[in-house]
Motif scaffolding. Sequence first.
Motif, PDB file in Angstrom:
ATOM      1  N   ALA A 192      33.639  -0.037  36.781  1.00 16.06           N
ATOM      2  CA  ALA A 192      33.004  -1.640  37.115  1.00 16.06           C
ATOM      3  C   ALA A 192      32.157  -2.125  36.332  1.00 16.06           C
ATOM      4  O   ALA A 192      32.301  -3.212  36.541  1.00 16.06           O
ATOM      5  N   ALA A 193      31.635  -1.009  35.848  1.00 17.58           N
ATOM      6  CA  ALA A 193      30.061  -1.094  34.637  1.00 17.58           C
ATOM      7  C   ALA A 193      31.114  -2.640  33.609  1.00 17.58           C
ATOM      8  O   ALA A 193      30.127  -3.298  33.320  1.00 17.58           O
ATOM      9  N   ARG A 194      32.313  -2.054  32.620  1.00 16.07           N
ATOM     10  CA  ARG A 194      32.421  -2.162  32.517  1.00 16.07           C
ATOM     11  C   ARG A 194      33.481  -3.830  32.690  1.00 16.07           C
ATOM     12  O   ARG A 194      34.173  -4.635  31.873  1.00 16.07           O
ATOM     13  N   ARG A 195      34.003  -4.472  33.673  1.00 18.51           N
ATOM     14  CA  ARG A 195      33.662  -5.501  34.349  1.00 18.51           C
ATOM     15  C   ARG A 195      35.209  -5.894  34.293  1.00 18.51           C
ATOM     16  O   ARG A 195      36.065  -6.749  33.438  1.00 18.51           O
ATOM     17  N   ARG A 196      35.930  -4.382  34.797  1.00 20.44           N
ATOM     18  CA  ARG A 196      37.426  -4.624  34.798  1.00 20.44           C
ATOM     19  C   ARG A 196      38.243  -3.556  35.972  1.00 20.44           C
ATOM     20  O   ARG A 196      37.199  -3.472  36.743  1.00 20.44           O
ATOM     21  N   GLY A 197      39.597  -3.685  36.242  1.00 17.29           N
ATOM     22  CA  GLY A 197      39.823  -3.298  37.895  1.00 17.29           C
ATOM     23  C   GLY A 197      40.806  -2.277  37.202  1.00 17.29           C
ATOM     24  O   GLY A 197      41.197  -2.159  35.797  1.00 17.29           O
TER      25      GLY A 197
END
Length: 316
Positions: A68-73
């Motif tokens: 989430a911190a890396r803005r990935r799913g």
Amino acid sequence: MLNVSVSYAKRAALKKLAWAWLILLVMGMAWGLSFSLARIAATGGAHPLGTTFWLGTLAAVLLIAIIAARRRGISMKPKLIRLYLITGLIGVVVPNVIFFYAASRVPAGVLSISLAIVPILTFMMSAVYGLEKFALSRVAGVILGTVAIVLLVGPSESLPDPAQLPWVFLAFAAAACYAVLNMVLVLMAPPGANSFMLTCGMFVAASLMMVPIILATDSFVAFGWPWRALEWSLFGLGAISAIAFSLYFYLIDHAGPVFSSLTANVVTLFGVIWGIIIFGEQNSIWIWLSLATMMAALALVTPRGKDPARIVAEPV
């Protein structure tokens, strides 16, 4: 000017090599500690099923937070969901339940030695599937690995208590699950799949699978307050699983698979060291001989390719 460029390149390569070794040692220390933490949790009264649930859940939460911190799913394609479930079962649920049952009956150092057979079994399975070429040195490594097991379980004076022998074999069976996990990932993972995402999906699936099991068996382990050794060991197992896997994949990406394969050696060695420090384990000469032989076996089984210095010097 050329000499300056070469000198700078050498310094950059040495810096990258030192960074890779630092990560390897930190990861080895952490993963090696997990065997002692498993023993603390097991002897502290935590049910193996409940311990496995917390390991999977805490690791999943930490990995989800990182993603989430890396803005990935996390991809939820049907093919990947099936892979998450399979890897969660054979990579987390089954081996950890077995390890935690054995942890209360087998020294932490012996548990760590059992994990060293994973690269050896992986090579054997890869050879059967035609993924590895025949190499005399690696076959010799398999033979030495077998000798190491015989040294560990054969002599009656090897283990502190002969009654531990069945649990040692069970620990080897748990370690074999990780070799199967390696093969599943090689054969079933889609090309270009993100290994970090696959690991997160594996832990999420394992945690979800454990929920009905612990409810049906009434094996949930509640966290008390203030935290005692039991709670800290459970938290440590989950945190180590998430962090160590993350560092491992980072090491593969930045140092290459050949250098990263040294992980098995370092984890096994630190597993024995932590057992001595925390529990004062006094290993017999047979256990030390088994450890030395297993280290030699791992050195022979390790894939041959570029040397570590060249690998870490390459651009990512």
